[in-house]
Design an enzyme around this catalytic site. Structure first.
Site, PDB file in Angstrom:
ATOM      1  NE  ARG A  69       9.001 -20.971 -13.126  1.00  0.00           N
ATOM      2  CZ  ARG A  69       8.437 -20.552 -12.007  1.00  0.00           C
ATOM      3  NH1 ARG A  69       7.828 -21.413 -11.226  1.00  0.00           N
ATOM      4  NH2 ARG A  69       8.475 -19.283 -11.668  1.00  0.00           N
ATOM      5  CD  GLU A 106       1.849 -16.115  -5.127  1.00  0.00           C
ATOM      6  OE1 GLU A 106       2.452 -16.759  -5.998  1.00  0.00           O
ATOM      7  OE2 GLU A 106       1.404 -16.623  -4.094  1.00  0.00           O
TER       8      GLU A 106
END
Ligand SMILES: O=P(O)(O)OC[C@H]1O[C@H](OP(=O)(O)OP(=O)(O)O)[C@H](O)[C@@H]1O
Ligand SMILES: Nc1ncnc2[nH]cnc12
Length: 151
Positions: A69, A106
């Site tokens: 991204r 994460e």
């Protein structure tokens, strides 16, 4: 209404355009989906402009974008501030000689790679991505940019 008295009004609109998807890609993750922001040209442009206003004229010669991204937001910022764009890619995507940095996410583990020679010693770099969660990816990017290369 803005959460902060002096917050730029563009930031409020940008926030409302990021869709939050609970439990994606795993239970417990609140996924911040920037694809909905990209659907609105004004909000997308405002996002780029905010970074350009902050970093133009700051002697930055490298914008390093983190796959995937950071490849959306990094190039327009690089062009507008007059810097080169350097992709920090996931493993085995770059064809030339690379330096690598592993990190913990994460929801998993990963590694970033950069072409040797893309950034010279002493250059001032801006790292661009869509979001910080644990900060592991950003730390890996900064470690990569700061790595001494012997060639
Ligand atoms: O602060 P962190 O805990 O490190 O997480 C943030 C990173 O996680 C996401 O990318 P992801 O690794 O999911 O890759 P993708 O953009 O290729 O989907 C996001 O775009 C950041 O790069
Ligand atoms: N909460 C989150 N939303 C979007 N991308 C992520 N990458 C890591 N954590 C994320």
């Amino acid at each position: 209404m803005s959460a902060y008295r002096d917050e730029d009004p563009r930031i409020h609109d940008i926030k409302t355009r990021i869709r939050v998807v609970p439990n994606f890609p795993k239970p417990g993750i609140m996924f911040q989906d920037i694809t909905t922001l990209l659907l609105n040209p004004k909000a997308f442009k405002d996002t780029i402009d905010l970074f350009v206003e902050r970093y133009k004229g700051k002697n930055i010669s490298v914008v390093a974008g983190i796959e995937a991204r950071g490849f959306i937001f990094g190039p327009p910022i690089a062009l507008a501030i007059g810097a080169k764009f350097v992709p920090l890619r996931k493993p085995r995507k770059l064809p030339g000689e690379v330096i690598s940095e592993k990190y913990i996410l994460e929801y998993g583990r990963d590694c970033l790679e950069m072409h040797v020679g893309a950034v010279k010693s002493g250059e001032r770099a801006l790292v661009v991505d869509d979001l910080i969660a644990t900060g592991g990816t950003l730390c890996a990017a900064m470690n990569l940019l700061g790595k001494p290369v012997s060639c």
